[in-house]
Design an enzyme around this catalytic site. Structure first.
Site, PDB file in Angstrom:
ATOM      1  N   ARG A  28      46.036  36.903  46.649  1.00 40.30           N
ATOM      2  CA  ARG A  28      46.612  37.764  45.605  1.00 40.30           C
ATOM      3  C   ARG A  28      48.077  37.432  45.330  1.00 40.30           C
ATOM      4  O   ARG A  28      48.887  38.324  45.076  1.00 40.30           O
ATOM      5  CB  ARG A  28      46.522  39.244  45.989  1.00 40.30           C
ATOM      6  CG  ARG A  28      45.141  39.757  46.216  1.00 40.30           C
ATOM      7  CD  ARG A  28      44.551  40.271  44.898  1.00 40.30           C
ATOM      8  NE  ARG A  28      43.318  40.970  45.153  1.00 40.30           N
ATOM      9  CZ  ARG A  28      43.162  42.288  45.074  1.00 40.30           C
ATOM     10  NH1 ARG A  28      44.169  43.053  44.732  1.00 40.30           N
ATOM     11  NH2 ARG A  28      42.008  42.836  45.316  1.00 40.30           N
ATOM     12  N   ARG A  32      50.861  42.592  41.445  1.00 34.78           N
ATOM     13  CA  ARG A  32      51.805  43.643  41.032  1.00 34.78           C
ATOM     14  C   ARG A  32      53.127  43.683  41.796  1.00 34.78           C
ATOM     15  O   ARG A  32      54.033  44.393  41.393  1.00 34.78           O
ATOM     16  CB  ARG A  32      51.121  45.006  41.130  1.00 34.78           C
ATOM     17  CG  ARG A  32      50.143  45.241  40.008  1.00 34.78           C
ATOM     18  CD  ARG A  32      49.246  46.396  40.319  1.00 34.78           C
ATOM     19  NE  ARG A  32      48.407  46.072  41.458  1.00 34.78           N
ATOM     20  CZ  ARG A  32      47.497  46.877  41.978  1.00 34.78           C
ATOM     21  NH1 ARG A  32      47.326  48.078  41.489  1.00 34.78           N
ATOM     22  NH2 ARG A  32      46.766  46.496  42.999  1.00 34.78           N
ATOM     23  N   ARG A  41      51.344  41.679  32.255  1.00 31.05           N
ATOM     24  CA  ARG A  41      50.239  42.626  32.162  1.00 31.05           C
ATOM     25  C   ARG A  41      50.517  43.684  31.095  1.00 31.05           C
ATOM     26  O   ARG A  41      49.622  44.115  30.367  1.00 31.05           O
ATOM     27  CB  ARG A  41      49.973  43.310  33.502  1.00 31.05           C
ATOM     28  CG  ARG A  41      48.653  44.051  33.461  1.00 31.05           C
ATOM     29  CD  ARG A  41      48.293  44.705  34.758  1.00 31.05           C
ATOM     30  NE  ARG A  41      49.206  45.785  35.080  1.00 31.05           N
ATOM     31  CZ  ARG A  41      48.899  46.811  35.847  1.00 31.05           C
ATOM     32  NH1 ARG A  41      47.727  46.884  36.393  1.00 31.05           N
ATOM     33  NH2 ARG A  41      49.787  47.739  36.096  1.00 31.05           N
ATOM     34  N   ASP A  78      39.133  37.761  38.832  1.00 31.73           N
ATOM     35  CA  ASP A  78      38.698  38.776  39.786  1.00 31.73           C
ATOM     36  C   ASP A  78      37.279  38.463  40.224  1.00 31.73           C
ATOM     37  O   ASP A  78      36.533  37.790  39.505  1.00 31.73           O
ATOM     38  CB  ASP A  78      38.754  40.173  39.162  1.00 31.73           C
ATOM     39  CG  ASP A  78      38.751  41.243  40.247  1.00 31.73           C
ATOM     40  OD1 ASP A  78      39.817  41.505  40.819  1.00 31.73           O
ATOM     41  OD2 ASP A  78      37.664  41.771  40.563  1.00 31.73           O
ATOM     42  N   TYR A 160      30.018  46.622  45.253  1.00 31.78           N
ATOM     43  CA  TYR A 160      30.554  47.217  44.021  1.00 31.78           C
ATOM     44  C   TYR A 160      29.442  47.510  43.018  1.00 31.78           C
ATOM     45  O   TYR A 160      29.483  48.503  42.291  1.00 31.78           O
ATOM     46  CB  TYR A 160      31.600  46.296  43.391  1.00 31.78           C
ATOM     47  CG  TYR A 160      32.875  46.244  44.204  1.00 31.78           C
ATOM     48  CD1 TYR A 160      33.833  47.248  44.086  1.00 31.78           C
ATOM     49  CD2 TYR A 160      33.112  45.215  45.114  1.00 31.78           C
ATOM     50  CE1 TYR A 160      34.993  47.222  44.846  1.00 31.78           C
ATOM     51  CE2 TYR A 160      34.263  45.174  45.874  1.00 31.78           C
ATOM     52  CZ  TYR A 160      35.202  46.181  45.733  1.00 31.78           C
ATOM     53  OH  TYR A 160      36.342  46.161  46.500  1.00 31.78           O
TER      54      TYR A 160
HETATM   55  O1  CP3 Z   1      44.715  35.653  44.840  1.00 32.69           O
HETATM   56  C1  CP3 Z   1      45.044  35.694  43.641  1.00 32.69           C
HETATM   57  O2  CP3 Z   1      46.247  35.742  43.272  1.00 32.69           O
HETATM   58  C2  CP3 Z   1      43.956  35.593  42.566  1.00 32.69           C
HETATM   59  C3  CP3 Z   1      43.591  36.825  41.959  1.00 32.69           C
HETATM   60  C4  CP3 Z   1      42.602  37.800  42.559  1.00 32.69           C
HETATM   61  C5  CP3 Z   1      42.496  39.114  42.069  1.00 32.69           C
HETATM   62  N1  CP3 Z   1      41.434  39.704  42.668  1.00 32.69           N
HETATM   63  C6  CP3 Z   1      43.366  39.703  41.043  1.00 32.69           C
HETATM   64  C7  CP3 Z   1      43.476  41.168  40.972  1.00 32.69           C
HETATM   65  C8  CP3 Z   1      41.614  37.634  43.536  1.00 32.69           C
HETATM   66  C9  CP3 Z   1      41.312  36.431  44.428  1.00 32.69           C
HETATM   67  C10 CP3 Z   1      40.883  38.860  43.577  1.00 32.69           C
HETATM   68  C11 CP3 Z   1      39.712  39.064  44.448  1.00 32.69           C
HETATM   69  C12 CP3 Z   1      39.171  40.404  44.623  1.00 32.69           C
HETATM   70  N2  CP3 Z   1      39.039  41.399  43.685  1.00 32.69           N
HETATM   71  C13 CP3 Z   1      38.588  40.878  45.808  1.00 32.69           C
HETATM   72  C14 CP3 Z   1      38.410  40.073  47.077  1.00 32.69           C
HETATM   73  C15 CP3 Z   1      39.668  39.858  47.805  1.00 32.69           C
HETATM   74  C16 CP3 Z   1      40.252  41.096  48.389  1.00 32.69           C
HETATM   75  O3  CP3 Z   1      41.403  41.401  48.031  1.00 32.69           O
HETATM   76  O4  CP3 Z   1      39.605  41.691  49.250  1.00 32.69           O
HETATM   77  C17 CP3 Z   1      38.142  42.193  45.592  1.00 32.69           C
HETATM   78  C18 CP3 Z   1      37.482  43.112  46.604  1.00 32.69           C
HETATM   79  C19 CP3 Z   1      38.412  42.493  44.232  1.00 32.69           C
HETATM   80  C20 CP3 Z   1      38.056  43.744  43.496  1.00 32.69           C
HETATM   81  C21 CP3 Z   1      39.236  44.408  42.970  1.00 32.69           C
HETATM   82  N3  CP3 Z   1      40.024  43.928  41.945  1.00 32.69           N
HETATM   83  C22 CP3 Z   1      39.781  45.636  43.389  1.00 32.69           C
HETATM   84  C23 CP3 Z   1      39.211  46.484  44.520  1.00 32.69           C
HETATM   85  C24 CP3 Z   1      40.887  45.887  42.598  1.00 32.69           C
HETATM   86  C25 CP3 Z   1      41.711  47.145  42.570  1.00 32.69           C
HETATM   87  C26 CP3 Z   1      42.511  47.302  43.818  1.00 32.69           C
HETATM   88  C27 CP3 Z   1      43.850  46.638  43.649  1.00 32.69           C
HETATM   89  O5  CP3 Z   1      44.304  45.945  44.561  1.00 32.69           O
HETATM   90  O6  CP3 Z   1      44.436  46.907  42.605  1.00 32.69           O
HETATM   91  C28 CP3 Z   1      41.072  44.786  41.723  1.00 32.69           C
HETATM   92  C29 CP3 Z   1      42.131  44.594  40.717  1.00 32.69           C
HETATM   93  C30 CP3 Z   1      42.949  43.346  40.807  1.00 32.69           C
HETATM   94  N4  CP3 Z   1      42.448  42.091  40.967  1.00 32.69           N
HETATM   95  C31 CP3 Z   1      44.373  43.258  40.695  1.00 32.69           C
HETATM   96  C32 CP3 Z   1      44.701  41.900  40.783  1.00 32.69           C
HETATM   97  C33 CP3 Z   1      46.067  41.284  40.665  1.00 32.69           C
HETATM   98  C34 CP3 Z   1      45.305  44.420  40.419  1.00 32.69           C
HETATM   99  C35 CP3 Z   1      45.033  44.881  39.038  1.00 32.69           C
HETATM  100  C36 CP3 Z   1      46.261  45.317  38.292  1.00 32.69           C
HETATM  101  O7  CP3 Z   1      47.059  44.465  37.871  1.00 32.69           O
HETATM  102  O8  CP3 Z   1      46.349  46.533  38.094  1.00 32.69           O
END
Ligand code: CP3
Length: 373
Positions: A28, A32, A41, A78, A160
């Site tokens: 990640r 944010r 964003r 994602d 999910y």
């Molecule tokens: O690593 C990176 O920089 C690449 C981007 C990436 C995102 N999601 C962007 C994201 C990757 C590799 C993911 C994977 C992901 N997404 C996983 C597996 C890895 C992990 O962290 O366990 C999972 C379970 C998700 C599902 C998901 N997406 C959730 C549960 C959420 C909300 C929770 C949170 O942290 O906000 C997201 C949203 C998300 N995906 C964000 C980002 C940058 C935040 C969204 C925002 O900008 O509001």
């Protein structure tokens, strides 16, 4: 012929070749905690607006690389793009996690599931991959760092898809797993075929390593994990394109909470295993005995500590692994949105500095070597 890479340290470490220092990237890393991410964003209107537009996705993928000398880029996307492409209706309400409008609950819902046509539904992802590759390339045609593609694991996606959102106890999805294992296996089989096609499409588009995120594998019981998560990861790994453009495409898998199953995960056919922070890295290296590289595993919460502590903790992780090839430094899970960006600079610098020092003073790197202690 393979495009010239200015920095291929990450790919070399994944293949357990000796490197001058330990490469680092952060799960990640575009997110944010970075003000520039929040600004983009804002312009995109929402997280999905960002992820589904290849121009924005390219812009935010490069943001952490402008700030820090990271050794890899990761596609901005994602894991939930696949269930969205299956028609479940993904939404991100502001301040909340992901939600599906049409979760998979009944026998009919399961029967309707099908592998999506990647080219028709997930073109925005493969377009982003090609565009990011171009953006990583300089005027001489040389690429700065490799690009990682990724997907969720079949089980993590199923969590999910069935819950319809994140969960504390996974009651709905585990009720199906134990009550109707036939339905659960059918979901996992469709997911595994979808993930295989999706990752192969990312590789074709230019992803130079791929990672499978099994974030919720560690919630499963021993025995159940092997049948409902690892089995499907193995199925995917056996069908991935492992060479593209004259280069080996390494595969990484990360099961959060999977430390107890390390030997079995290492035997799944992957090149590297991601570890969370509960695992002792030095012992993990001995357990996998040179079969795979390891990625991880500093506690992301260390980044809340003062810089001097961050540096001590980074050195502890590097010292624990020791002077052997096959380590990619990372966090044990995704970076928190509350991380001070300047603390990340301290971590990256210390990993590069101290790992060079270990190489200079320690014993020679022998591929696959195991320490005698
Ligand atoms: O690593 C990176 O920089 C690449 C981007 C990436 C995102 N999601 C962007 C994201 C990757 C590799 C993911 C994977 C992901 N997404 C996983 C597996 C890895 C992990 O962290 O366990 C999972 C379970 C998700 C599902 C998901 N997406 C959730 C549960 C959420 C909300 C929770 C949170 O942290 O906000 C997201 C949203 C998300 N995906 C964000 C980002 C940058 C935040 C969204 C925002 O900008 O509001």
């Amino acid at each position: 012929m393979a495009q010239q890479l200015i920095n291929d340290t990450f790919l070399r470490a994944l293949l357990r070749e000796p490197t001058d220092y330990t490469p680092i990237w952060l799960m990640r890393q575009a997110g944010r905690y970075l003000p520039e991410y929040n600004a983009t964003r804002g312009r995109a209107g929402s997280f999905l607006g960002l992820a589904q537009n290849p121009d924005y996705a390219t812009e935010v993928t490069l943001q952490p690389l402008e700030r820090y000398p990271l050794d890899a880029a990761i596609l901005f996307s994602d894991i939930l793009t696949i269930p969205d492409a299956m028609g479940l209706g993904l939404e991100f309400a502001t301040g909340e996690g992901p939600k599906f409008a049409r979760p998979v609950r009944s026998e009919d819902d399961v029967a309707r599931l099908a592998v999506p046509d990647i080219d028709a539904t997930l073109r925005y992802v493969t377009d982003a991959v090609s565009q990011i590759r171009r953006a990583l390339t300089d005027a001489q045609g040389r690429q700065r760092v490799p690009l990682i593609g990724f997907s969720g694991s079949p089980w993590t996606l199923a969590c999910y898809m069935v819950e319809g959102r994140g969960s504390d106890d996974f009651r709905t999805v585990k009720s199906m797993l134990y009550g109707r294992p036939d339905l659960m296996h059918r979901i996992l089989d469709v997911n595994a075929r979808a993930v295989t096609a999706y990752l192969n499409a990312q590789i074709e588009a230019g992803a130079q390593a791929v990672m499978i995120f099994d974030t919720w594998g560690g919630t499963l019981a021993d025995g159940t994990y092997q049948r409902f998560s690892l089995h499907y990861i193995e199925q995917i790994v056996s069908q991935l394109k492992r060479e593209h453009d004259g280069r080996r495409v390494p595969v990484i898998t990360f099961t959060k909470g999977g430390g107890l199953w390390l030997e079995e995960i290492a035997a799944s056919g992957v090149d590297a295993v991601g570890l969370d922070w509960t695992v002792n890295l030095g012992r993990a290296r001995e357990r996998v005995a040179g079969k795979v590289a390891l990625q991880g595993n500093i506690d992301p919460s260390v980044l809340f500590a003062p810089p001097s502590t961050i540096r001590i903790e980074a050195r502890a992780v590097l010292d624990s692994y020791g002077n052997y090839p096959g380590h990619v430094f990372n966090l044990g899970h995704g970076i928190s949105q509350f991380t001070p960006p300047e603390h990340v600079a301290e971590l990256v610098d210390e990993v590069h500095r101290h790992s060079r020092a270990i190489r200079a003073t320690g014993q020679t790197q022998v591929p696959g070597a195991v320490s005698k202690t």
